[in-house]
Write an enzyme that holds these catalytic residues in place. Structure first.
Site, short mmCIF file in Angstrom:
data_model
loop_
_atom_site.label_atom_id
_atom_site.label_comp_id
_atom_site.label_asym_id
_atom_site.label_seq_id
_atom_site.Cartn_x
_atom_site.Cartn_y
_atom_site.Cartn_z
N TRP A 1 0.84 -1.20 0.00
CA TRP A 1 0.00 0.00 0.00
C TRP A 1 0.88 1.25 0.00
CZ3 TRP A 1 -5.07 -0.13 -0.91
CH2 TRP A 1 -5.75 1.10 -0.84
N HIS B 1 0.36 -4.59 7.43
CA HIS B 1 -0.60 -4.82 6.35
C HIS B 1 0.12 -5.14 5.04
CE1 HIS B 1 -3.92 -3.59 8.96
NE2 HIS B 1 -2.97 -2.86 9.52
N HIS C 1 -2.26 -10.78 4.77
CA HIS C 1 -2.33 -10.34 6.16
C HIS C 1 -3.77 -10.25 6.62
CE1 HIS C 1 -3.05 -6.61 3.92
NE2 HIS C 1 -3.71 -6.20 5.00
N ASP D 1 -6.65 -7.88 9.02
CA ASP D 1 -6.97 -6.61 9.68
C ASP D 1 -7.75 -6.93 10.96
OD1 ASP D 1 -6.05 -5.35 7.40
OD2 ASP D 1 -7.99 -4.46 6.85
N HIS E 1 -7.61 -1.63 13.33
CA HIS E 1 -6.99 -1.00 12.15
C HIS E 1 -7.67 0.34 11.84
CE1 HIS E 1 -5.03 -0.42 8.38
NE2 HIS E 1 -5.88 -1.03 7.60
N HIS F 1 -14.00 -0.46 5.18
CA HIS F 1 -13.33 -0.94 6.40
C HIS F 1 -14.20 -0.68 7.64
CE1 HIS F 1 -9.41 -1.31 4.22
NE2 HIS F 1 -9.19 -2.22 5.16
N GLU G 1 -6.66 -10.03 3.84
CA GLU G 1 -6.34 -9.29 2.61
C GLU G 1 -5.06 -9.85 2.00
OE1 GLU G 1 -8.35 -4.96 3.75
OE2 GLU G 1 -6.30 -5.36 4.40
#
Lengths: 235, 235
Positions: B43, B73, B77, B79, B83, B187, B199
């Site tokens: 990201w 992340h 991974h 969340d 998060h 989210h 994710e």
């Protein structure tokens, strides 16, 4: 995910007690992994575990993201043969049956090392996955600093395990070999026979006996080892 | 373990192709995790994945140890609610039944987003674990750079999943929400209802259908997320 426009400030994370290391929930799975915590101890000379807040709602970022810096042999982790053998298999070659299946938790009374004398009483079977519970689980993880006097697998015991055809060995501190003795030898003996190694377990809440085991390392490409999560459930 | 007397030189690791991301062995388990590789994309704005040789037999050290720097992340991974929710549950609260049990791989045809229209046809059941296979699995992971146009869960679809009582949602790129749209909203909707999120899956080798799922994140204390290994096996 997280917005890339948010400011990037570093901040240290509070310590979490190493004492509360084994938790249970209704599923029957027992977590025998140690938590990754900022500043936790690790093998001397290896890159330290540094976990910091990268983004944080506490500082008005839209979300929380942690920067995680560690090494392939931090906390609960696995070793591949490549850890000590230049031509050895890497974590890419881990067979699932080494880490998913029945396992036996065995209690070792010797306060210095795991030796053939105690192993001979266990009637170890070819293909067994064996997790050694020593005083490390009760003592070493609670120390403020790395414990150099942890109980390790003596090289004669490593040879005995190989002769028995053991599939997977788990130990309850950072290394199958000792800090002062048999560090290199025990690794070479086990890894040279492709015994898969789980290190850094905390077995303080596990009674000796038969369990289902799931130990999954993160997928570190061509890894010499990798941090892992390890669960056991009484059969 | 590794001797602390050995010299500490840094060296970069060769890249591993992202193409070979799903492997099979005789056990029936399919690895739907992506490999952690030095320099892999992540990201934008989050700490990059940097994996270097700390000790190396190639430079005459007694063993191989990697320095691993990433963020909570990165790659495949999970969340936790924390998060995005300042008071949300952390990875410490992950219930095992969110990540161990039956799961359904569902194929999404929409090239832009997962929307209620497609979800309505699936007859989703309360408590289901759903892994969404989109074109991301075939396209996004193969790109040299982060793909900002990945298929995401539209906020209306996130609400639909919450209304269905979905237990766990898995997606095949870095975020359940989009890069340009619904990043925060999706989210908040999912994590606000304690839907657990996986994710960064690569589902290119997984046909739609029923599977056993095991997804274990490393034990990052109070984590907002954590790198994880994820396996599925056809039922």
């Amino acid at each position: 995910m997280c917005a890339d426009s948010v400011k990037n400030r570093q901040s240290s994370r509070s310590r979490v007690s190493q004492k509360k290391v084994v938790q249970k929930d209704g599923s029957g799975w027992l977590d025998v992994s140690v938590p990754f915590v900022n500043g936790m101890h690790g093998w001397p000379g290896n890159p330290p575990t540094v976990i910091t807040m990268h983004l944080g709602t506490a500082k008005r970022d839209v979300c929380n993201v942690s920067a995680v810096n560690l090494n392939s042999h931090a906390g609960t982790h696995m070793d591949s043969p490549f850890h000590f053998l230049a031509e050895g298999k890497t974590m890419d070659d881990l067979p699932w049956d080494a880490v998913i299946g029945r396992a036996r938790v065995v209690e070792i009374r010797d306060k210095k090392a795991i030796r053939p004398a105690e192993l001979k009483k266990l009637k170890l079977q070819r293909g067994e996955r064996v997790l050694f519970k020593t005083q490390n689980s009760m003592k070493s993880w609670r120390k403020a600093e790395f414990d150099r006097d942890f109980v390790y697998i003596a090289q004669e015991a490593a040879r005995f395990l190989v002769d028995c055809g053991i599939r997977t060995v788990g130990v309850d501190y950072f290394s199958v070999g000792g800090f002062y003795k048999d560090g290199i030898e025990t690794h070479h003996i086990l890894l040279g026979s492709e015994v898969w190694i789980i290190e850094g377990l905390n077995l303080s809440a596990a009674k000796p006996g038969e369990y289902d085991l799931i130990c999954l390392p993160i997928r570190l490409a061509k890894g010499d080892g990798a941090p892992a999560r390890c669960l056991i459930r009484p059969v």
